[in-house]
Design a protein around this motif. Structure first.
Motif, mmCIF file in Angstrom:
data_model
loop_
_atom_site.group_PDB
_atom_site.id
_atom_site.type_symbol
_atom_site.label_atom_id
_atom_site.label_comp_id
_atom_site.label_asym_id
_atom_site.label_seq_id
_atom_site.Cartn_x
_atom_site.Cartn_y
_atom_site.Cartn_z
ATOM 1 N N PHE A 300 24.050 66.314 7.482
ATOM 2 C CA PHE A 300 23.390 66.069 6.210
ATOM 3 C C PHE A 300 21.884 65.880 6.402
ATOM 4 O O PHE A 300 21.078 66.337 5.589
ATOM 5 N N LEU A 304 20.941 69.058 4.327
ATOM 6 C CA LEU A 304 21.156 68.736 2.911
ATOM 7 C C LEU A 304 20.103 69.339 1.985
ATOM 8 O O LEU A 304 20.465 69.917 0.942
ATOM 9 N N PRO A 305 18.788 69.245 2.286
ATOM 10 C CA PRO A 305 17.813 69.885 1.380
ATOM 11 C C PRO A 305 18.044 71.384 1.229
ATOM 12 O O PRO A 305 17.925 71.938 0.125
ATOM 13 N N ILE A 308 21.137 71.948 -1.037
ATOM 14 C CA ILE A 308 20.849 71.680 -2.449
ATOM 15 C C ILE A 308 20.041 72.820 -3.063
ATOM 16 O O ILE A 308 20.319 73.268 -4.187
ATOM 17 N N ALA A 323 14.630 69.809 -4.478
ATOM 18 C CA ALA A 323 15.792 69.643 -3.603
ATOM 19 C C ALA A 323 15.505 68.600 -2.531
ATOM 20 O O ALA A 323 16.365 67.769 -2.195
ATOM 21 N N SER A 327 17.488 64.985 -2.176
ATOM 22 C CA SER A 327 18.279 64.687 -0.972
ATOM 23 C C SER A 327 18.086 63.245 -0.489
ATOM 24 O O SER A 327 18.909 62.729 0.262
ATOM 25 N N THR A 328 16.997 62.585 -0.921
ATOM 26 C CA THR A 328 16.782 61.203 -0.492
ATOM 27 C C THR A 328 17.814 60.245 -1.081
ATOM 28 O O THR A 328 17.970 59.128 -0.593
ATOM 29 N N PHE A 330 20.902 60.535 -0.776
ATOM 30 C CA PHE A 330 21.872 60.350 0.308
ATOM 31 C C PHE A 330 21.448 59.206 1.217
ATOM 32 O O PHE A 330 22.264 58.363 1.613
ATOM 33 N N MET A 384 26.524 62.307 -4.419
ATOM 34 C CA MET A 384 25.732 62.286 -3.189
ATOM 35 C C MET A 384 25.501 60.853 -2.721
ATOM 36 O O MET A 384 25.577 60.561 -1.521
#
Length: 498
Positions: A300, A304-305, A308, A323, A327-328, A330, A384
């Motif tokens: 992740f 992850l970015p 997304i 994106a 993602s932050t 998470f 998320m």
């Protein structure tokens, strides 16, 4: 109580001795602040390469959204040899090499930390990381385009980085008792997310001046923080002439005792060997559990970015910048997960049950995020956040409180000179998984993201199953304790009636 680090640790040269009833609390606060600062800096410098990737290779989509946004705006042509058709592959090789050396160095760093002054080991690690991170960035001003220059310096930086985690966990473990370790370390572990965020923002803001500055300025901050650690970090109560006995503080040097250990005869102890540390009950299962736990968490972290930005949310694709910001969530969920896992494990006094429960809960969370996360922005954020909480909770618990617990295990007979070695074994094994997860994702994602999430769910399942034996042992202990209480209450009731 047995003394730890008999002659290996000395008082920090810039720190005066605290006196009085609040001495212990003052030292503990100082330890938390300095170790938090130290590991925030480690993660800050570790995050730089993911930000600068888009500047080196404008074609890459892995890494920071901020970096990619800057690349498009400045019409950057990249930096040889990374701006070629195989630039992404070369950058990926640097990442894998860094993590491989980091995980290997972790084992040696922990072994060294139990034999030397942890303050010195941590200082060397921080300044060494600063020097070689800066040398990587120096390629910008020296106009270096040799791939092996960047590869070698990043690997050496990874070696110095490996000294950080065993050292900070060992120091914190020296100052805090087991009863509150989970909660305190769960909160303290937020330095990982703070370091990632600060590293991203700082490196991205400096890209407009040239990518070399994104390495230089964080390196200077890291070196300065290393000097602060050298002058002010108290390694243990024993070194600072503090006696901890049932919460009472005694500043008498002649009666200083080692905290966190079982009462016993005061004897000299030698640091334990690598194989001896592996044989401590619980070390192997938790180390293997962390292998799969960090495999999920670091997948992740790195992907992850990208995921997304390439997955429609509410039938719309987000920009790279959006994106990256999204993602932050998470990481925010991960901070809460670490605090909850630590607090719950303290309350129930069951680390394995807590860690395994979180890993099992991560399986449906991963499934739901993959299946329903694209329905709307709200569903994506909520799922998320929940996924980050369950994925990072056990990861934070095992690398902090569990490592400190096992480093002062009763089988060591009061020998505390195992904290750094045990921490290194556990996190070093986990770091191997951290390298493998993103690497496999790079190949599997080209075929199907559903397959990636299947891999992550399988890893979470294996992480939980590896703790089965310890979970059963904790359950038996709870059952035996409850039965004993029932019997004792029944006997008391009968005696009263008679």
């Amino acid at each position: 109580m047995a003394k730890s680090h008999e002659t290996t640790s000395r008082k920090p040269p810039g720190l005066r001795l605290f006196k009085g009833a609040k001495a212990l609390r003052n030292y503990q606060t100082l330890v938390l602040v300095l170790t938090f600062l130290a590991y925030t800096c480690f993660h800050m410098t570790r995050k730089i390469t993911s930000i600068v990737k888009s500047e080196l290779d404008p074609q890459t989509k892995v890494g920071s959204a901020w970096g990619r946004l800057h690349t498009r705006n400045s019409l950057n042509i990249g930096w040889s040899p990374f701006n070629t058709s195989d630039g992404s592959t070369l950058l990926g090789e640097i990442d894998v090499a860094f993590l491989a050396v980091y995980s290997l160095g972790m084992f040696f760093a922990g072994h060294l930390g139990d034999r030397m002054d942890l303050r010195i080991v941590l200082t060397i690690g921080m300044i060494g990381t600063a020097i070689f991170t800066a040398l990587f960035g120096a390629g910008y001003w020296l106009n270096i385009h040799n791939f092996y220059y960047f590869l070698v310096f990043q690997m050496i930086a990874g070696l110095f980085q490996s000294s950080g985690w065993p050292s900070v966990v060992a120091v914190v473990g020296n100052w805090f008792g087991k009863s509150k370790r989970g909660l305190i370390m769960g909160i303290w572990n937020a330095h990982t997310s703070i370091g990632n965020i600060s590293g991203s923002l700082l490196a991205a803001s400096l890209l407009k001046f040239g990518w070399g500055w994104s390495f230089a300025i964080p390196s200077i901050i890291m070196a300065l923080a290393g000097l602060v650690v050298f002058f002010f970090l108290p390694v243990s109560p024993d070194v600072m002439e503090i006696d901890i006995d049932d919460g009472e503080v005694n500043s008498d040097k002649d009666t200083a005792k080692e905290p966190l250990l079982e009462p016993g005869q005061e004897v000299k102890h030698k640091a334990i060997g690598f194989l001896e540390a592996w044989r401590i009950p619980g070390v192997a299962p938790f180390a293997l559990c962390l292998f799969f736990s960090k495999l999920v968490a670091y997948t992740f972290l790195y992907w992850l970015p990208f995921y997304i930005s390439h997955t429609p949310i509410g039938n719309e694709y987000l920009s790279d910048a959006m994106a990256g910001s999204l993602s932050t969530v998470f990481d925010v969920g991960g901070v809460l997960g670490g605090v909850l896992a630590g607090h719950i494990s303290d309350r129930v006094n069951a680390r394995a049950i807590t860690a395994a429960s979180f890993m099992y809960c991560a399986i449906p969370a991963l499934f739901l995020y993959r299946t329903y996360g694209s329905m709307s922005m709200m569903s994506n954020i909520c799922l998320m956040f929940i996924t980050g909480m369950f994925v990072n909770g056990p990861y934070a618990l095992i690398t902090t409180a569990v490592s400190a617990d096992l480093g002062t295990h009763s089988s060591l007979n009061g020998n505390s000179r195992a904290l750094a070695t045990v921490t290194a074994i556990i996190d070093g094994t986990g770091s191997v998984g951290a390298a493998i997860g993103p690497l496999l994702t790079g190949y599997i994602s080209t075929e199907s993201w559903s397959a990636v999430f299947t891999m992550l769910m399988a890893a979470a399942l294996l992480a939980g199953l590896l703790l089965t034996h310890l979970v059963c042992a904790e359950l038996r202990g709870k059952l035996s304790s409850n039965v004993s209480k029932v019997v004792a209450n029944a006997q008391t009731t009968c005696s009263d009636q008679v």
